[in-house]
Design a protein around this motif. Structure first.
Motif, PDB file in Angstrom:
ATOM      1  N   LYS A 221       0.831  -1.209   0.000  1.00 35.44           N
ATOM      2  CA  LYS A 221       0.000   0.000   0.000  1.00 35.44           C
ATOM      3  C   LYS A 221       0.861   1.253   0.000  1.00 35.44           C
ATOM      4  CE  LYS A 221      -4.128  -1.888   2.102  1.00 35.44           C
ATOM      5  NZ  LYS A 221      -5.078  -1.784   3.198  1.00 35.44           N
ATOM      6  N   ALA A 222       0.373   2.252  -0.731  1.00 35.65           N
ATOM      7  CA  ALA A 222       1.112   3.508  -0.908  1.00 35.65           C
ATOM      8  C   ALA A 222       1.398   4.198   0.419  1.00 35.65           C
ATOM      9  CB  ALA A 222       0.343   4.440  -1.834  1.00 35.65           C
ATOM     10  N   LYS A 223       0.482   4.133   1.376  1.00 35.46           N
ATOM     11  CA  LYS A 223       0.698   4.835   2.644  1.00 35.46           C
ATOM     12  C   LYS A 223       1.916   4.289   3.384  1.00 35.46           C
ATOM     13  CE  LYS A 223      -2.537   2.155   5.502  1.00 35.46           C
ATOM     14  NZ  LYS A 223      -3.729   2.244   6.352  1.00 35.46           N
ATOM     15  N   TYR A 224       2.186   2.987   3.249  1.00 35.69           N
ATOM     16  CA  TYR A 224       3.367   2.406   3.885  1.00 35.69           C
ATOM     17  C   TYR A 224       4.626   2.729   3.091  1.00 35.69           C
ATOM     18  CZ  TYR A 224      -0.140  -0.306   6.415  1.00 35.69           C
ATOM     19  OH  TYR A 224      -1.213  -0.690   7.176  1.00 35.69           O
ATOM     20  N   VAL A 225       4.535   2.618   1.774  1.00 41.12           N
ATOM     21  CA  VAL A 225       5.691   2.874   0.911  1.00 41.12           C
ATOM     22  C   VAL A 225       6.133   4.332   1.035  1.00 41.12           C
ATOM     23  CG1 VAL A 225       6.507   2.939  -1.475  1.00 41.12           C
ATOM     24  CG2 VAL A 225       5.122   1.015  -0.695  1.00 41.12           C
ATOM     25  N   GLU A 226       5.198   5.251   1.026  1.00 40.37           N
ATOM     26  CA  GLU A 226       5.542   6.674   1.117  1.00 40.37           C
ATOM     27  C   GLU A 226       6.288   6.985   2.411  1.00 40.37           C
ATOM     28  OE1 GLU A 226       1.799   8.656   0.541  1.00 40.37           O
ATOM     29  OE2 GLU A 226       1.744   8.130  -1.596  1.00 40.37           O
ATOM     30  N   HIS A 227       5.848   6.363   3.507  1.00 35.98           N
ATOM     31  CA  HIS A 227       6.529   6.585   4.789  1.00 35.98           C
ATOM     32  C   HIS A 227       7.943   6.012   4.756  1.00 35.98           C
ATOM     33  CE1 HIS A 227       7.334   5.824   9.162  1.00 35.98           C
ATOM     34  NE2 HIS A 227       7.079   7.122   9.138  1.00 35.98           N
ATOM     35  N   ILE A 228       8.112   4.874   4.128  1.00 37.27           N
ATOM     36  CA  ILE A 228       9.437   4.259   4.013  1.00 37.27           C
ATOM     37  C   ILE A 228      10.347   5.127   3.138  1.00 37.27           C
ATOM     38  CG2 ILE A 228      10.669   2.257   3.060  1.00 37.27           C
ATOM     39  CD1 ILE A 228       8.228   0.569   4.049  1.00 37.27           C
ATOM     40  N   LEU A 229       9.799   5.704   2.073  1.00 39.28           N
ATOM     41  CA  LEU A 229      10.606   6.548   1.186  1.00 39.28           C
ATOM     42  C   LEU A 229      11.130   7.796   1.900  1.00 39.28           C
ATOM     43  CD1 LEU A 229       8.643   6.359  -2.187  1.00 39.28           C
ATOM     44  CD2 LEU A 229      10.729   5.145  -1.537  1.00 39.28           C
ATOM     45  N   VAL A 230      10.423   8.239   2.922  1.00 43.60           N
ATOM     46  CA  VAL A 230      10.886   9.378   3.712  1.00 43.60           C
ATOM     47  C   VAL A 230      12.257   9.065   4.322  1.00 43.60           C
ATOM     48  CG1 VAL A 230      10.417  10.699   5.838  1.00 43.60           C
ATOM     49  CG2 VAL A 230       8.594  10.282   4.198  1.00 43.60           C
ATOM     50  N   ALA A 231      12.488   7.812   4.663  1.00 41.87           N
ATOM     51  CA  ALA A 231      13.763   7.412   5.273  1.00 41.87           C
ATOM     52  C   ALA A 231      14.943   7.673   4.347  1.00 41.87           C
ATOM     53  CB  ALA A 231      13.720   5.935   5.649  1.00 41.87           C
ATOM     54  N   THR A 232      14.728   7.569   3.048  1.00 45.30           N
ATOM     55  CA  THR A 232      15.837   7.792   2.118  1.00 45.30           C
ATOM     56  C   THR A 232      16.286   9.255   2.121  1.00 45.30           C
ATOM     57  OG1 THR A 232      14.441   8.197   0.164  1.00 45.30           O
ATOM     58  CG2 THR A 232      15.059   5.917   0.616  1.00 45.30           C
ATOM     59  N   HIS A 233      15.397  10.164   2.492  1.00 46.88           N
ATOM     60  CA  HIS A 233      15.750  11.577   2.562  1.00 46.88           C
ATOM     61  C   HIS A 233      16.534  11.897   3.828  1.00 46.88           C
ATOM     62  CE1 HIS A 233      13.462  12.427  -1.025  1.00 46.88           C
ATOM     63  NE2 HIS A 233      12.458  11.739  -0.512  1.00 46.88           N
ATOM     64  N   ALA A 234      16.504  10.961   4.787  1.00 48.54           N
ATOM     65  CA  ALA A 234      17.287  11.127   6.016  1.00 48.54           C
ATOM     66  C   ALA A 234      18.701  10.589   5.837  1.00 48.54           C
ATOM     67  CB  ALA A 234      16.587  10.415   7.175  1.00 48.54           C
ATOM     68  N   GLY A 235      19.014  10.129   4.630  1.00 49.89           N
ATOM     69  CA  GLY A 235      20.359   9.631   4.345  1.00 49.89           C
ATOM     70  C   GLY A 235      20.549   8.184   4.758  1.00 49.89           C
ATOM     71  N   GLU A 236      21.806   7.819   4.917  1.00 48.12           N
ATOM     72  CA  GLU A 236      22.144   6.423   5.202  1.00 48.12           C
ATOM     73  C   GLU A 236      21.582   5.949   6.538  1.00 48.12           C
ATOM     74  OE1 GLU A 236      26.102   3.645   5.179  1.00 48.12           O
ATOM     75  OE2 GLU A 236      26.096   5.488   3.984  1.00 48.12           O
ATOM     76  N   ALA A 237      21.474   6.834   7.500  1.00 46.29           N
ATOM     77  CA  ALA A 237      20.926   6.455   8.804  1.00 46.29           C
ATOM     78  C   ALA A 237      19.462   6.029   8.674  1.00 46.29           C
ATOM     79  CB  ALA A 237      21.059   7.601   9.790  1.00 46.29           C
ATOM     80  N   GLY A 238      18.693   6.758   7.896  1.00 47.31           N
ATOM     81  CA  GLY A 238      17.290   6.402   7.690  1.00 47.31           C
ATOM     82  C   GLY A 238      17.143   5.097   6.938  1.00 47.31           C
ATOM     83  N   VAL A 239      17.973   4.888   5.924  1.00 46.87           N
ATOM     84  CA  VAL A 239      17.932   3.649   5.153  1.00 46.87           C
ATOM     85  C   VAL A 239      18.330   2.472   6.041  1.00 46.87           C
ATOM     86  CG1 VAL A 239      18.967   2.408   3.207  1.00 46.87           C
ATOM     87  CG2 VAL A 239      18.309   4.804   2.952  1.00 46.87           C
ATOM     88  N   ALA A 240      19.312   2.671   6.898  1.00 44.01           N
ATOM     89  CA  ALA A 240      19.736   1.604   7.821  1.00 44.01           C
ATOM     90  C   ALA A 240      18.591   1.212   8.755  1.00 44.01           C
ATOM     91  CB  ALA A 240      20.951   2.054   8.622  1.00 44.01           C
ATOM     92  N   GLU A 241      17.817   2.185   9.210  1.00 45.18           N
ATOM     93  CA  GLU A 241      16.663   1.902  10.075  1.00 45.18           C
ATOM     94  C   GLU A 241      15.632   1.037   9.340  1.00 45.18           C
ATOM     95  OE1 GLU A 241      15.899   2.589  13.276  1.00 45.18           O
ATOM     96  OE2 GLU A 241      17.885   3.476  13.565  1.00 45.18           O
ATOM     97  N   VAL A 242      15.365   1.375   8.087  1.00 46.96           N
ATOM     98  CA  VAL A 242      14.404   0.590   7.308  1.00 46.96           C
ATOM     99  C   VAL A 242      14.934  -0.834   7.101  1.00 46.96           C
ATOM    100  CG1 VAL A 242      13.270   0.352   5.063  1.00 46.96           C
ATOM    101  CG2 VAL A 242      13.388   2.586   6.170  1.00 46.96           C
ATOM    102  N   PHE A 243      16.209  -0.962   6.780  1.00 45.88           N
ATOM    103  CA  PHE A 243      16.771  -2.299   6.558  1.00 45.88           C
ATOM    104  C   PHE A 243      16.782  -3.136   7.835  1.00 45.88           C
ATOM    105  CE2 PHE A 243      17.887  -1.006   2.357  1.00 45.88           C
ATOM    106  CZ  PHE A 243      17.855  -2.203   1.647  1.00 45.88           C
ATOM    107  N   ARG A 244      16.941  -2.499   8.996  1.00 41.25           N
ATOM    108  CA  ARG A 244      16.823  -3.256  10.247  1.00 41.25           C
ATOM    109  C   ARG A 244      15.416  -3.841  10.368  1.00 41.25           C
ATOM    110  NH1 ARG A 244      20.965  -0.122  12.072  1.00 41.25           N
ATOM    111  NH2 ARG A 244      19.896   1.793  12.629  1.00 41.25           N
ATOM    112  N   ALA A 245      14.432  -3.047   9.970  1.00 44.99           N
ATOM    113  CA  ALA A 245      13.047  -3.531  10.023  1.00 44.99           C
ATOM    114  C   ALA A 245      12.775  -4.572   8.935  1.00 44.99           C
ATOM    115  CB  ALA A 245      12.084  -2.352   9.886  1.00 44.99           C
ATOM    116  N   LEU A 246      13.455  -4.454   7.789  1.00 43.48           N
ATOM    117  CA  LEU A 246      13.240  -5.381   6.667  1.00 43.48           C
ATOM    118  C   LEU A 246      13.923  -6.744   6.853  1.00 43.48           C
ATOM    119  CD1 LEU A 246      13.593  -3.149   3.477  1.00 43.48           C
ATOM    120  CD2 LEU A 246      11.643  -4.576   4.058  1.00 43.48           C
ATOM    121  N   GLN A 247      14.926  -6.822   7.733  1.00 44.02           N
ATOM    122  CA  GLN A 247      15.712  -8.049   7.879  1.00 44.02           C
ATOM    123  C   GLN A 247      14.847  -9.309   8.030  1.00 44.02           C
ATOM    124  OE1 GLN A 247      19.331  -8.391   7.859  1.00 44.02           O
ATOM    125  NE2 GLN A 247      18.880  -6.448   6.861  1.00 44.02           N
ATOM    126  N   ASN A 248      13.931  -9.290   8.974  1.00 50.23           N
ATOM    127  CA  ASN A 248      13.093 -10.472   9.206  1.00 50.23           C
ATOM    128  C   ASN A 248      12.145 -10.742   8.050  1.00 50.23           C
ATOM    129  OD1 ASN A 248      14.264 -10.971  11.692  1.00 50.23           O
ATOM    130  ND2 ASN A 248      12.774  -9.697  12.780  1.00 50.23           N
TER     131      ASN A 248
END
Length: 167
Positions: free
Chosen positions: A21-48
Motif C-alpha cells: 500500500k502507498a501509505k506504507y511505501v511513502e513513509h518508508i521513502l521518507v527514510a531515504t531523505h534522512a540519508g544512510e541512517a534512515g535507510v539503515a533503520e528501514v533495513f533493520r526492520a526489513l531483515q526479518n
C-alpha cells in the motif's frame, strides 16, 4: 524512529497477494531523505521480512527495496546496499516453491544493480543514459559496459509475466 518504520515495513509486506500500500511505501521513502541512517533503520526492520519463508512477504520486501532505489533520494539506498550487500540476504527458495525462482532472480537483479553502483558510482537505470557514448576505453568504457551488461542479464532473468492459465 525505528518503531514507526517497523510498522510501515510490516504493513507494506503483509502476506496478502497485493501490491504494498502507498501509505506504507511513502513513509518508508521518507527514510531515504534522512540519508544512510534512515535507510539503515528501514533495513533493520526489513531483515526479518527478507528472511521470511513466505514468498509473498519476501517478494514485497524486495519490491520495497526496489522502490527505495527507484523513487527515494537518488543513490542513498544503492550506496547502502553497495557497502553492505549482506543486508539484502533472503531465505532460500527452491525451484518447486511457488515463485521461488523468480524471487531469487529479482533478488539477484537488485544485488547486481547495487554492485554495479559500487563498481562505477553510477546508477545506470537512473542516470546512465548517454554516458557510454562519451566514454573512452582509457576512462573505463569496458569496465562500465560490463557492469551494464551484468545488470541487463540479471534483469532479463526476471519473469514478470503472469503464469499461463490452462482452460
Amino acid at each position: 524512529m525505528s518503531s514507526t518504520f517497523e510498522k510501515s515495513v510490516k504493513g507494506g509486506t503483509k502476506i496478502k497477494l497485493a501490491a504494498p500500500k502507498a501509505k506504507y511505501v511513502e513513509h518508508i521513502l521518507v527514510a531515504t531523505h534522512a540519508g544512510e541512517a534512515g535507510v539503515a533503520e528501514v533495513f533493520r526492520a526489513l531483515q526479518n521480512r527478507l528472511r521470511d519463508s513466505t514468498w509473498t512477504i519476501v517478494f514485497k520486501a524486495l519490491i520495497i527495496v526496489h522502490l527505495m532505489i527507484r523513487e527515494g533520494e537518488p543513490n542513498v539506498t544503492l550506496k547502502f546496499l553497495a557497502e553492505s550487500p549482506s543486508k539484502l540476504a533472503i531465505s532460500n527458495f527452491s525451484e518447486v516453491q511457488a515463485q521461488g525462482t523468480n524471487i531469487r532472480h529479482y533478488y539477484s537483479y537488485v544485488l547486481t544493480r547495487a554492485k554495479a553502483f559500487r563498481d562505477t558510482k553510477i546508477d545506470w537505470v537512473r542516470e546512465g543514459q548517454g554516458r557510454l557514448k562519451k566514454q573512452t576505453v582509457d576512462k573505463g568504457l569496458l569496465r562500465e559496459t560490463e557492469a551494464v551488461q551484468l545488470q541487463i542479464n540479471a534483469l532479463l532473468k526476471c519473469d514478470v509475466s503472469p503464469p499461463a492459465v490452462i482452460p
